[in-house]
Design an enzyme around this catalytic site. Sequence first.
Site, PDB file in Angstrom:
ATOM      1  N   TYR A 175      41.453  46.302  36.539  1.00 38.42           N
ATOM      2  CA  TYR A 175      41.829  47.704  36.711  1.00 38.42           C
ATOM      3  C   TYR A 175      41.432  48.560  35.507  1.00 38.42           C
ATOM      4  O   TYR A 175      41.257  49.773  35.631  1.00 38.42           O
ATOM      5  CB  TYR A 175      43.331  47.835  36.934  1.00 38.42           C
ATOM      6  CG  TYR A 175      43.835  47.262  38.244  1.00 38.42           C
ATOM      7  CD1 TYR A 175      42.964  46.977  39.290  1.00 38.42           C
ATOM      8  CD2 TYR A 175      45.181  47.005  38.442  1.00 38.42           C
ATOM      9  CE1 TYR A 175      43.416  46.445  40.479  1.00 38.42           C
ATOM     10  CE2 TYR A 175      45.649  46.470  39.628  1.00 38.42           C
ATOM     11  CZ  TYR A 175      44.765  46.195  40.643  1.00 38.42           C
ATOM     12  OH  TYR A 175      45.233  45.671  41.824  1.00 38.42           O
ATOM     13  N   LYS A 225      42.517  31.749  38.546  1.00 39.70           N
ATOM     14  CA  LYS A 225      41.416  31.251  39.375  1.00 39.70           C
ATOM     15  C   LYS A 225      40.411  30.574  38.444  1.00 39.70           C
ATOM     16  O   LYS A 225      39.216  30.883  38.422  1.00 39.70           O
ATOM     17  CB  LYS A 225      40.784  32.405  40.167  1.00 39.70           C
ATOM     18  CG  LYS A 225      39.858  31.942  41.291  1.00 39.70           C
ATOM     19  CD  LYS A 225      40.556  31.150  42.368  1.00 39.70           C
ATOM     20  CE  LYS A 225      39.577  30.819  43.508  1.00 39.70           C
ATOM     21  NZ  LYS A 225      40.131  29.820  44.440  1.00 39.70           N
ATOM     22  N   ASP A 258      44.883  31.659  45.282  1.00 38.20           N
ATOM     23  CA  ASP A 258      44.867  31.543  46.735  1.00 38.20           C
ATOM     24  C   ASP A 258      45.922  30.553  47.223  1.00 38.20           C
ATOM     25  O   ASP A 258      46.592  30.783  48.243  1.00 38.20           O
ATOM     26  CB  ASP A 258      43.473  31.159  47.248  1.00 38.20           C
ATOM     27  CG  ASP A 258      42.815  30.066  46.421  1.00 38.20           C
ATOM     28  OD1 ASP A 258      43.369  29.664  45.382  1.00 38.20           O
ATOM     29  OD2 ASP A 258      41.720  29.615  46.823  1.00 38.20           O
ATOM     30  N   ASP A 282      49.540  42.152  41.143  1.00 41.25           N
ATOM     31  CA  ASP A 282      49.696  43.279  42.060  1.00 41.25           C
ATOM     32  C   ASP A 282      49.863  42.767  43.487  1.00 41.25           C
ATOM     33  O   ASP A 282      50.743  43.214  44.239  1.00 41.25           O
ATOM     34  CB  ASP A 282      48.465  44.167  41.941  1.00 41.25           C
ATOM     35  CG  ASP A 282      48.635  45.521  42.613  1.00 41.25           C
ATOM     36  OD1 ASP A 282      49.732  45.794  43.141  1.00 41.25           O
ATOM     37  OD2 ASP A 282      47.676  46.300  42.611  1.00 41.25           O
ATOM     38  N   ASP A 286      53.820  41.962  45.623  1.00 43.14           N
ATOM     39  CA  ASP A 286      54.084  42.598  46.915  1.00 43.14           C
ATOM     40  C   ASP A 286      54.384  41.545  47.978  1.00 43.14           C
ATOM     41  O   ASP A 286      55.272  41.727  48.823  1.00 43.14           O
ATOM     42  CB  ASP A 286      52.884  43.435  47.352  1.00 43.14           C
ATOM     43  CG  ASP A 286      52.973  44.873  46.875  1.00 43.14           C
ATOM     44  OD1 ASP A 286      53.907  45.180  46.113  1.00 43.14           O
ATOM     45  OD2 ASP A 286      52.112  45.687  47.242  1.00 43.14           O
TER      46      ASP A 286
END
Length: 394
Positions: A175, A225, A258, A282, A286
């Site tokens: 970001y 990852k 994942d 992020d 959620d």
Amino acid sequence: MKLSIAALLVASASAFAPTPFQTFTTSLNAVSKKDTYEVTLLPGDGIGPEITAATKTVLAALCTKAGFKMNLSEALIGGCAIDAVNDPFPDASLEQCRNSDSVLLACIGGYKWDTNPRELRPETGLLKMRKEMGLFANLRPAKVLDQLIDASTLKREVIEGVDVMVVRELTGDVYFGTPKGIDIVNGERVGYNNMIYMEHEIERIARVAGDVASKRGGKLCSVDKANVLDVSQLWREVVTDVITKDFSDVELSHMYVDNCAMQLIRRPKQFDTIVCGNIFGDILSDEASMLVGSLGMLPSASIGDSGPGVFEPCHGSAPDIAGENMANPLAMILSAAMMLKYDLDRPDEAQLLEEAVEAVLDMGLRTADIKQDGDGCELIGCVEMGEAVAKQVE
């Protein structure tokens, strides 16, 4: 124009030049306990002013009950700030927040500003606030309450007893990494961003996560990852080093993002505290929030190395129900509880607010977002919910 990403990275190297290495000892309390606090309120957009008003009612009752004072002053952020001064987070608001003991934010955004240029979007104000105030750590709990267990879309046996804290890094990653942009390469548009972390940025979020995990169930899962991303390899190495050396009582594990996304739905009770970078956090925070059944119940805290933190509900501004007394103020009230615990050194008062929220749920009071067909509960509005919680505090 022919674009060379490698050349851009070299040209922008100064943006990533490492700062002198230091050891971070982030405190989860910005100020010591005292009799009077200065708190900035950021009502924002949509339902923000309504849930702010309900929370003020609760805090007034709490101050009377506990015998301390909280001076609440409002400032602009988001769409309302754009409308008022053409800036999503004006310097006056930033200065007021910096000079406060803590900051309580409601919500920002709405359809009205969706087509604005990026610099005049409400979300740009939120990113500016995090960056300028050094709010690098986001704490986002997802605790399933017995009273609302049937509000979740998952089976009772899967989510009963779930209590997860997601610790998300806020000011680095893709970001904020540069260079970034959209350019023309060989006659077509190319969009690019950079997922970048410096070692000290990973170290300080690992310290916060280790501290949080040591005060909870003693288990920390670091999400990355690392099988395909170099930045994740560094993330894993630094997190392992920090936790191994400084938090020997914490059980550390690692999980690919994942797999974590799948495991949060498949077997969420295996998690206690999760730490991850900005973009992974992020998404996962959620996802974790929906274990509870409604974003209207979930608070969050954003903190830095020093100075005031920002405490806010996880939900959006819900412009479609703004002004209709339908909003759920409980997430903001619980955010105020987190503020009392992490910023104002008042853990007993924080617990009192949490218990008051559970008490009104035990009474069968529900706003529209947590009301289930045939549950036998009473549907009430935002104002009434705030009053009900305040009465329990008294």
